[in-house]
Design a protein around this motif. Structure first.
Motif, mmCIF file in Angstrom:
data_model
loop_
_atom_site.group_PDB
_atom_site.id
_atom_site.type_symbol
_atom_site.label_atom_id
_atom_site.label_comp_id
_atom_site.label_asym_id
_atom_site.label_seq_id
_atom_site.Cartn_x
_atom_site.Cartn_y
_atom_site.Cartn_z
ATOM 1 N N LEU A 304 0.846 -1.193 0.000
ATOM 2 C CA LEU A 304 0.000 0.000 0.000
ATOM 3 C C LEU A 304 0.881 1.243 0.000
ATOM 4 C CD1 LEU A 304 -2.703 -1.104 2.585
ATOM 5 C CD2 LEU A 304 -2.967 -0.964 0.108
ATOM 6 N N PRO A 305 0.412 2.346 -0.579
ATOM 7 C CA PRO A 305 1.247 3.549 -0.675
ATOM 8 C C PRO A 305 1.485 4.190 0.683
ATOM 9 C CG PRO A 305 -0.971 4.004 -1.450
ATOM 10 C CD PRO A 305 -0.898 2.524 -1.217
ATOM 11 N N ASP A 306 2.490 5.062 0.733
ATOM 12 C CA ASP A 306 2.839 5.695 2.008
ATOM 13 C C ASP A 306 1.776 6.677 2.484
ATOM 14 O OD1 ASP A 306 3.254 7.723 0.169
ATOM 15 O OD2 ASP A 306 5.419 7.512 0.184
ATOM 16 N N ASP A 307 0.883 7.107 1.591
ATOM 17 C CA ASP A 307 -0.187 8.026 2.008
ATOM 18 C C ASP A 307 -1.515 7.303 2.199
ATOM 19 O OD1 ASP A 307 -0.646 7.453 -0.615
ATOM 20 O OD2 ASP A 307 -0.840 9.518 -1.302
ATOM 21 N N PHE A 308 -1.452 5.997 2.456
ATOM 22 C CA PHE A 308 -2.652 5.212 2.764
ATOM 23 C C PHE A 308 -3.282 5.746 4.054
ATOM 24 C CE2 PHE A 308 -4.271 1.564 5.271
ATOM 25 C CZ PHE A 308 -5.330 1.183 4.459
ATOM 26 N N TYR A 309 -4.571 6.138 3.974
ATOM 27 C CA TYR A 309 -5.262 6.712 5.135
ATOM 28 C C TYR A 309 -6.664 6.123 5.207
ATOM 29 C CZ TYR A 309 -7.102 10.232 8.388
ATOM 30 O OH TYR A 309 -7.661 10.865 9.476
ATOM 31 N N PHE A 368 -4.408 -3.101 7.932
ATOM 32 C CA PHE A 368 -3.352 -2.833 6.963
ATOM 33 C C PHE A 368 -2.550 -1.603 7.366
ATOM 34 C CE2 PHE A 368 -6.548 -5.300 4.799
ATOM 35 C CZ PHE A 368 -5.819 -6.193 4.029
ATOM 36 N N ARG A 369 -1.400 -1.444 6.723
ATOM 37 C CA ARG A 369 -0.508 -0.335 7.002
ATOM 38 C C ARG A 369 0.205 0.059 5.717
ATOM 39 N NH1 ARG A 369 4.328 -1.191 10.350
ATOM 40 N NH2 ARG A 369 5.374 -0.140 8.630
ATOM 41 N N PRO A 370 0.744 1.268 5.642
ATOM 42 C CA PRO A 370 1.530 1.623 4.460
ATOM 43 C C PRO A 370 2.712 0.671 4.295
ATOM 44 C CG PRO A 370 1.044 3.574 5.770
ATOM 45 C CD PRO A 370 0.620 2.393 6.591
ATOM 46 N N GLY A 371 3.074 0.411 3.038
ATOM 47 C CA GLY A 371 4.176 -0.497 2.761
ATOM 48 C C GLY A 371 3.702 -1.913 2.516
ATOM 49 N N VAL A 372 4.585 -2.873 2.770
ATOM 50 C CA VAL A 372 4.309 -4.281 2.497
ATOM 51 C C VAL A 372 3.465 -4.870 3.618
ATOM 52 C CG1 VAL A 372 5.337 -6.556 2.133
ATOM 53 C CG2 VAL A 372 6.441 -4.520 1.170
ATOM 54 N N ASN A 373 2.396 -5.576 3.238
ATOM 55 C CA ASN A 373 1.513 -6.251 4.186
ATOM 56 C C ASN A 373 1.531 -7.748 3.887
ATOM 57 O OD1 ASN A 373 -0.433 -3.991 5.625
ATOM 58 N ND2 ASN A 373 0.263 -3.354 3.603
ATOM 59 N N HIS A 374 1.794 -8.530 4.921
ATOM 60 C CA HIS A 374 1.878 -9.984 4.782
ATOM 61 C C HIS A 374 0.523 -10.596 5.142
ATOM 62 C CE1 HIS A 374 4.274 -13.598 4.312
ATOM 63 N NE2 HIS A 374 3.640 -14.114 5.344
ATOM 64 N N ILE A 375 -0.030 -11.377 4.227
ATOM 65 C CA ILE A 375 -1.368 -11.953 4.397
ATOM 66 C C ILE A 375 -1.275 -13.455 4.237
ATOM 67 C CG2 ILE A 375 -3.752 -11.935 3.538
ATOM 68 C CD1 ILE A 375 -3.095 -9.215 2.246
ATOM 69 N N TRP A 376 -1.987 -14.173 5.084
ATOM 70 C CA TRP A 376 -2.100 -15.611 4.847
ATOM 71 C C TRP A 376 -3.513 -16.087 5.143
ATOM 72 C CZ3 TRP A 376 1.432 -14.578 9.074
ATOM 73 C CH2 TRP A 376 0.978 -14.976 10.326
ATOM 74 N N ALA A 410 -9.224 -8.341 -3.296
ATOM 75 C CA ALA A 410 -9.731 -7.102 -3.890
ATOM 76 C C ALA A 410 -9.827 -6.011 -2.838
ATOM 77 C CB ALA A 410 -11.105 -7.328 -4.527
ATOM 78 N N MET A 411 -9.596 -4.778 -3.286
ATOM 79 C CA MET A 411 -9.775 -3.595 -2.444
ATOM 80 C C MET A 411 -10.519 -2.535 -3.237
ATOM 81 S SD MET A 411 -6.143 -3.138 -0.404
ATOM 82 C CE MET A 411 -6.836 -1.878 0.668
ATOM 83 N N ASP A 412 -11.375 -1.779 -2.541
ATOM 84 C CA ASP A 412 -12.031 -0.629 -3.147
ATOM 85 C C ASP A 412 -11.123 0.594 -2.991
ATOM 86 O OD1 ASP A 412 -14.265 -2.172 -3.773
ATOM 87 O OD2 ASP A 412 -15.168 -1.799 -1.798
ATOM 88 N N ASP A 413 -11.580 1.717 -3.531
ATOM 89 C CA ASP A 413 -10.826 2.962 -3.362
ATOM 90 C C ASP A 413 -10.703 3.310 -1.881
ATOM 91 O OD1 ASP A 413 -10.038 3.684 -5.901
ATOM 92 O OD2 ASP A 413 -11.960 4.614 -6.370
ATOM 93 N N PHE A 414 -9.597 3.933 -1.537
ATOM 94 C CA PHE A 414 -9.385 4.371 -0.158
ATOM 95 C C PHE A 414 -8.782 5.765 -0.180
ATOM 96 C CE2 PHE A 414 -5.995 1.456 -1.507
ATOM 97 C CZ PHE A 414 -4.894 2.299 -1.498
ATOM 98 N N ALA A 415 -8.799 6.422 0.981
ATOM 99 C CA ALA A 415 -8.310 7.796 1.083
ATOM 100 C C ALA A 415 -6.802 7.832 0.880
ATOM 101 C CB ALA A 415 -8.678 8.381 2.446
ATOM 102 N N ARG A 416 -6.326 8.894 0.200
ATOM 103 C CA ARG A 416 -4.901 9.079 -0.056
ATOM 104 C C ARG A 416 -4.486 10.452 0.456
ATOM 105 N NH1 ARG A 416 -2.757 6.379 -4.471
ATOM 106 N NH2 ARG A 416 -0.795 7.308 -3.761
ATOM 107 N N ILE A 417 -3.856 10.486 1.596
ATOM 108 C CA ILE A 417 -3.291 11.726 2.133
ATOM 109 C C ILE A 417 -2.240 11.343 3.171
ATOM 110 C CG2 ILE A 417 -4.972 12.034 4.022
ATOM 111 C CD1 ILE A 417 -4.875 15.064 3.344
ATOM 112 N N GLY A 418 -1.133 12.054 3.186
ATOM 113 C CA GLY A 418 -0.053 11.741 4.113
ATOM 114 C C GLY A 418 -0.276 12.349 5.481
ATOM 115 N N ARG A 419 0.411 11.765 6.470
ATOM 116 C CA ARG A 419 0.357 12.273 7.839
ATOM 117 C C ARG A 419 1.780 12.444 8.358
ATOM 118 N NH1 ARG A 419 -3.118 8.566 11.614
ATOM 119 N NH2 ARG A 419 -1.764 6.972 10.697
#
Length: 732
Positions: A304-309, A368-376, A410-419
């Motif tokens: 996920l991008p670094d501005d995942f919000y 989830f968090r910005p960056g790599v997310n490990h899912i199983w 699958a993911m829907d659209d999510f907010a994109r803004i940095g903190r």
């Protein structure tokens, strides 16, 4: 690398040169397994680029097993090669699901790798061969930087710039940097020696000086008589030519738009979700698999991008395509874990078998968090035959479950803004330093090789996360720091009080670390264990002696003492007890706590890391409020340099988040301070859709403003309705 459970697999990428690919080679495998693994039905398989290399029964419970198998000509290719290990394990006697957690096989790094006939070819050539350096027996890539010294002035900037290009070109999963004007001994296997200096300085740094260094800027791999191979020489006739050679090394960028490069640790690369997107398991490296055991698990990664919000609203979905036979009883279930935390559950409630087609498993985005997310995805199967567990029941039988590779995430659209602050975004892609084209100010608390080595290890990890080197200024003017993005690195005693105060770290951390640093590591752990054991025994008999109670209180830190007094006071006050009970009910029922009802922060509090902290990282706005300050500190410069490779490894780095973190090497624990106040940084256009999602997430976190807005809206609607009815001449 440990393979746990009944089925497990792992794939990663290694790099080979043309000469290595042409030379006859063998694959070496060494591993140790659990004593409960049944050798007759348990197998370990190794393949390279899809070609089988080794398949053996798992039988190494007493001492590591060692195997060597030839690699067929043409299997190993120049450049990237995918190595895959698949493990199938069965329990000797127990059919219970809990028994599957006793199954494991651990790869012995020191005895696993590729052996070349006549020895490994020396790594000497162009920059494209840097990725073939690999790792040593500990899984790290030691980079030894040899410089003429001193490191003041432009020397430290050259070091920090050079290691970034090395990290990005080599895609090293865990680089560790050491710096000095002389490095004894040859380059270790899986390591790289880098000599940086002008042509006139090279004779006192190395044995073999390339003639080209006296004529032009060079960046070349050679075999030196003192350091052996690989030795990378970065040189030129003048200091300006050395800088130009580093520019050539850094002229590389790995786009992070569609995927984040993780293949040297976990292949394939993690696909990047910048908005609405779906992807099949087949594209995530997971094939259709049939299963006859009790606990089945597959793993994959997304980025996920670094501005995942979107931590407080929204959901992702796993659309499951699977089937199970009539042997599977109701009570079986499918579980989804995200970053080692359970996130979704799908119970099997039907008997007689079933087919799941696009069966949705809802996953809250707060996992989830910005960056790599490990899912199983873990499937737990309950059958009557396992409940009886007759002799031979643990042997492979008819398949009872199948997972199809058409399953989608699958993911829907999510907010994109940095903190800011947000250390998760910082670890994901060097945010917000990746937004600024101006050189990043790196302030070394002390001008010594240990502090520079710690900073170089950190900066190399940031460059790898960013996909391209960052512009660096390691000798910034102190007068300009108030308006610049800055990273402070060093021992805690050399960090100024003003910086600690700005990033929200308590000043008394210096004295705590000094006391803790004087304690031997092993004795401290033993004393702590003995103290806990003594307290447990005293609780068993229902009493605690005064001396033991005093010793216990002396060992407690401030948060523990606060919690003990809070429990004592609230335990004697029915009002506080009722409030705490009500808060627990809110938390368990609606995921709401009293903290989430705050309108504004009260008195500013400071982060106090545990005494045995190895690396402390904290982030905040600068005093001017227009840039980011990040501090990375250790007990001493030497201990910080020693702990930084562990801190920047994938297993720890991907857990960094919040406003501040404290990492302990001995236990692997991370103490984290959540973000309490922050500022938004606009990274994407504030379209209506993006603004709506930003507002939805912010209002989901801040419940009181949301309630007040609803109250005001309801009041205005009531007034408007009353006025309208009065205007129409109707009674209200």
């Amino acid at each position: 690398m440990i393979f746990a459970g009944e089925v497990a697999s792992r794939a990663w990428v290694i790099y080979a040169t043309q000469e290595e690919a042409n030379r006859a080679s063998s694959f070496l495998l060494s591993y140790l397994s659990s004593v409960v693994v049944m050798p007759e039905t348990s197998r370990i398989r190794v393949s390279i680029n899809g070609q089988p290399v080794i398949e053996r029964a798992i039988a190494a419970s007493q001492e590591p097993a060692h195997f060597e198998a030839p690699i067929q000509r043409g299997t190993l290719r120049p450049g990237a090669n995918i190595v895959r290990i698949d493990v199938v394990q069965r329990h000797r006697t127990d059919c219970a699901v809990t028994a599957t957690y006793e199954l494991w096989t651990e790869i012995n790094n020191e005895g696993t790798g590729i052996s070349f006939t006549g020895g490994q070819p020396p790594l000497s050539g162009g920059l494209d061969d840097i990725a073939s350096v690999g790792v040593d027996r500990f899984g790290v890539t030691p980079i030894r930087l040899v410089t003429p010294g001193p490191i003041e002035g432009g020397g430290s900037t050259r070091v920090l710039r050079a290691v970034q290009g090395l990290a990005v070109r080599g895609q090293f999963p865990n680089p560790t940097v050491s710096v000095g004007d002389s490095q004894p001994g040859p380059t270790p296997k899986g390591g790289l020696t880098v000599v940086v200096g002008t042509a006139s300085e090279l004779p006192r740094l190395m044995a073999s000086v390339p003639n080209e260094a006296r004529q032009r800027p060079i960046t070349t791999l050679i075999e030196d008589d003192r350091f052996g191979a690989p030795t990378l020489v970065i040189s030129g006739p003048t200091p300006a030519d050395v800088d130009r050679a580093i520019d050539r090394l850094n002229a590389i960028s790995i786009p992070q738009n569609n995927a984040v490069s993780t293949s040297t640790v976990f292949a394939p690369d993690a696909p990047m979700f910048t908005g609405a997107r779906s992807i099949r398991l087949a594209d995530l490296g997971v094939s259709t698999q049939e299963f006859s055991g009790r606990r089945f698990r597959i793993e994959f990664q997304i980025a996920l991008p670094d501005d995942f919000y979107a931590q407080a609203y929204g959901r992702a979905r796993l659309l499951v395509d699977a089937a199970f036979t009539a042997a599977v009883r109701p009570g079986s279930h499918l579980d989804v874990y995200v970053n080692e935390q359970i996130a979704s559950n799908l119970p099997i409630t039907t008997s007689g078998g079933g087919l799941l087609q696009n069966e949705p498993m809802q996953i809250p985005l707060r996992n989830f968090r910005p960056g790599v997310n490990h899912i199983w995805l873990e499937v737990v199967l309950d059958t009557e035959s396992d409940a009886r567990c007759l002799p031979g029941a643990t042997l492979p039988a008819e398949d009872r479950f199948v997972l199809f590779d058409s399953t989608e995430f699958a993911m829907d659209d999510f907010a994109r803004i940095g903190r800011l602050p947000d250390l998760a975004a910082f670890a994901a892609a060097a945010f917000p330093y990746n937004l600024d084209d101006n050189p990043l100010a790196v302030v070394l608390a002390r001008q010594d090789s240990a502090t520079l080595a710690a900073a170089a290890t950190l900066i190399s990890r940031l460059a790898l996360a960013n996909g391209t080197p960052l512009a660096i200024d390691a000798s910034p003017a102190s007068a300009t720091l108030g308006d610049r993005n800055t990273i402070f690195v060093g021992g805690i005693d050399y960090i100024s009080p003003g910086i600690l105060d700005q990033v929200g770290v308590a000043e008394n951390v210096r004295s705590k670390w000094v006391v803790s640093a004087d304690e031997p590591e092993g004795n401290a752990n033993r004393d702590e264990y003995d103290n806990v054991l003594q307290r447990f025994r005293q609780r068993q008999v229902g009493e605690e002696t005064p001396s033991a109670a005093a010793a216990t209180r002396e060992s407690e830190n401030t948060p523990e003492i606060y919690q003990r007094w809070r429990d004592n006071v609230h335990g004697r006050n029915n009002v506080y007890g009722l409030l705490e009970g009500f808060e627990r009910w809110l938390q368990s029922t609606f995921s709401i706590s009293f903290d989430s009802l705050r309108i504004q922060e009260g008195r500013r509090s400071y982060f106090e890391p545990p005494p045995r902290t190895s690396v402390l990282m904290a982030q905040a706005m600068n005093p001017s409020g227009n840039s980011a300050w990040t501090m990375v500190a250790g007990r001493t410069p030497e201990s910080l340099a020693a702990a930084m490779p562990r801190f920047t490894s994938d297993g720890v780095w991907n857990r960094v988040g919040g406003q501040a973190v404290a990492y302990q090497v001995a236990s692997g624990d991370i103490d984290r301070r959540d973000i309490r106040s922050f500022q938004f940084i606009i990274t994407q256009p504030l379209t209506i859709g993006n603004f709506r999602m930003i507002a939805a997430n912010w209002l989901s976190i801040n419940i009181v403003p949301y309630a007040l807005m609803l109250l005001c809206a309801g009041t205005l609607l009531g007034i408007a309705t009353a006025l309208l009815l009065r205007r129409l001449g109707r009674p209200t």
